[in-house]
Design a protein around this motif. Structure first.
Motif, short mmCIF file in Angstrom:
data_model
loop_
_atom_site.label_atom_id
_atom_site.label_comp_id
_atom_site.label_asym_id
_atom_site.label_seq_id
_atom_site.Cartn_x
_atom_site.Cartn_y
_atom_site.Cartn_z
N GLN A 26 26.27 -5.22 -40.85
CA GLN A 26 26.62 -5.90 -41.33
C GLN A 26 26.41 -6.89 -42.61
OE1 GLN A 26 29.88 -4.75 -42.99
NE2 GLN A 26 29.65 -2.76 -41.88
N THR A 27 26.14 -7.44 -43.39
CA THR A 27 25.35 -8.59 -44.01
C THR A 27 25.76 -9.89 -43.55
OG1 THR A 27 27.40 -8.83 -45.69
CG2 THR A 27 25.37 -8.23 -46.30
N ARG A 28 24.95 -10.65 -42.81
CA ARG A 28 25.30 -12.07 -41.80
C ARG A 28 24.81 -11.52 -40.20
NH1 ARG A 28 27.49 -16.86 -44.59
NH2 ARG A 28 27.90 -17.52 -42.20
N ASP A 29 25.18 -10.12 -40.09
CA ASP A 29 24.78 -10.21 -39.09
C ASP A 29 23.30 -10.94 -38.30
OD1 ASP A 29 26.67 -6.75 -38.14
OD2 ASP A 29 26.56 -8.24 -38.36
N THR A 30 22.97 -10.89 -36.98
CA THR A 30 22.03 -11.81 -36.78
C THR A 30 20.99 -10.72 -36.11
OG1 THR A 30 22.88 -12.88 -34.96
CG2 THR A 30 23.27 -14.56 -36.59
N LYS A 82 18.89 -13.22 -40.73
CA LYS A 82 20.69 -12.65 -40.75
C LYS A 82 19.88 -11.88 -42.32
CE LYS A 82 22.74 -16.60 -39.50
NZ LYS A 82 24.86 -17.39 -39.22
N VAL A 85 20.57 -10.39 -45.16
CA VAL A 85 21.81 -11.10 -46.44
C VAL A 85 22.07 -9.48 -47.89
CG1 VAL A 85 20.76 -12.94 -46.76
CG2 VAL A 85 19.15 -11.06 -47.46
N ASN A 97 17.69 -22.38 -36.18
CA ASN A 97 18.33 -22.56 -37.95
C ASN A 97 17.22 -23.27 -38.95
OD1 ASN A 97 19.01 -22.82 -40.22
ND2 ASN A 97 20.88 -24.62 -40.16
#
Length: 192
Positions: free
Chosen positions: A157-161, A120, A122, A189
């Motif tokens: 964007q941040t948090r995009d995988t 992800k 960050v 995860n």
């Protein structure tokens, strides 16, 4: 490489910026596979047409012991190839995949793993052209906007995988991604 890079342009004005980008991508291929003996890159733009914009064609020929690998991105491949840097980046990403397949074939290297490394985003700095990813193996990995394939760096964007390929040689800033591909959802995860 045993033979210096050969770079040819047709209907395209060769700029120092494009020459440097091609050299950077060739250097990356050499780090990825030191068996490369020569590399020829042909960049072509068709004459002005009635269609929207000119789409660039990029052909890369890489010679390795006992084989020649060729990637040819044609002008009708994708609308993004109106931008020469994108066309060059995509062609070299395809060549990296070809070299990876070749290395697996000659080495009898059949990998058994669950899939590509994922992570992800960050941290991302659109104005400076870089970001950082926390990978599923808990490494913090730096990436540059030129490493993004199948997507637009400015849309991330941040948090995009993402799926990523980490360079084997660590740089002075730590692990660095050579390829970053946006994906829909994180499938693993690391926290369990």
């Amino acid at each position: 490489m045993q033979t210096p890079l050969e770079l040819a342009f047709k209907n395209v004005t060769p700029t120092d910026e494009i020459k440097a980008l091609v050299q950077e991508k060739v250097d990356h291929l050499e780090q990825f596979a030191d068996q490369i003996t020569s590399c020829h890159v042909y960049i072509r733009a068709p004459h002005n047409s009635q269609k929207k914009g000119n789409l660039y064609e990029v052909t890369i020929e890489v010679r390795v012991p006992g084989d020649e690998l060729v990637v040819h991105h044609q002008q009708n491949d994708t609308a993004e190839h109106e931008h020469l840097k994108v066309a060059v980046r995509d062609a070299f990403a395809s060549m990296a995949r070809e070299i990876k397949r070749w290395k697996q074939k000659i080495g009898g290297d059949v990998k058994t793993h669950d899939g590509p490394l994922q992570g992800k985003i960050v941290e991302i700095h659109h104005d400076q052209g870089y970001g950082q990813i926390i990978a599923t193996d808990n490494r913090l990995v730096y990436f540059h906007k030129n490493s993004v394939v199948d997507g637009d760096f400015d849309q991330l964007q941040t948090r995009d995988t993402v799926e990523l390929v980490v360079q084997t040689d660590e740089s002075e800033i730590g692990p660095q991604a050579s390829t970053v591909r946006p994906i829909s959802a994180l499938k693993y995860n690391p926290a369990g």
